[in-house]
Design an enzyme around this catalytic site. Sequence first.
Site, short mmCIF file in Angstrom:
data_model
loop_
_atom_site.label_atom_id
_atom_site.label_comp_id
_atom_site.label_asym_id
_atom_site.label_seq_id
_atom_site.Cartn_x
_atom_site.Cartn_y
_atom_site.Cartn_z
NE ARG A 40 -2.25 0.93 3.69
CZ ARG A 40 -2.08 2.14 4.23
NH1 ARG A 40 -0.93 2.46 4.78
NH2 ARG A 40 -3.07 3.01 4.19
CG LEU A 41 2.24 5.33 -1.73
CD1 LEU A 41 3.54 5.07 -0.98
CD2 LEU A 41 2.54 5.61 -3.20
CG ASP A 42 0.53 6.17 4.32
OD1 ASP A 42 -0.10 5.12 4.56
OD2 ASP A 42 1.55 6.51 4.94
CE1 TYR A 43 -7.40 10.42 -0.41
CE2 TYR A 43 -6.82 11.98 1.33
CZ TYR A 43 -7.57 11.65 0.21
OH TYR A 43 -8.50 12.53 -0.28
CB SER A 45 2.51 8.76 0.31
OG SER A 45 2.73 8.99 1.69
#
Length: 228
Positions: A40-43, A45
Amino acid sequence: MSRLFLFNKPFQVLSQFTDSEGRATLADFISTSGIYPAGRLDYDSEGLLLLTDDGKLQHRIASPDMKLPKTYVIQVEGTVTEEALQQLRQGVELKDGPTRPAKARKIAPPNIAERNPPVRKRESIPTSWVELIISEGRNRQVRRMSAAVGFPTLRLIRTRIGHWSLEGIESGEVNVLEVNLPVVNSPKKNTKKPPRKTVSQARKPRSLASTGEKSTKRPNIFKKPRNR
């Protein structure tokens, strides 16, 4: 063959295909069905997010056991010091425990498009750019690490996962590759067994006197190597 999707995730896009709150999701950029994020990749980022239609490949990429290095470029508040970079290289103490040593270096501002919306700027406080390479995937780890050494992150872009790079992929675009398993090496286990003795070998005593050898302690061949 498995398909691997390299997506350059824009700022404020969720790393999922649906959202009950009406926020931007992967579905706004990717129309292919039956694929899932590998990690995942943060909102808040940006950068490289990997997706695939192969469950085994997804597990290989996302599993913490694989320790795939992830490269980030971050814009931090303030003029970053060598002391702060050295702390990152040695590992930083966070609330959920110390991090593994990272690779960290100060870099020139990268040639990337302005973020939309742009990063908040304060004339009295300069900013710096840092390249950080880690092999963990804790929640908001990079931001917490930079804050822990006194330089909060203003902008975060993931540029590489393992040997897959963001190079040549514009924000909001996706590049599709075909790959064969295994694409990353699994940790090797000691599965080699000692040779079995025959009946005659098992019953025949060894004469040290006839060979001229000195008696030594027999090594424990069944002892497994200690994991890192």
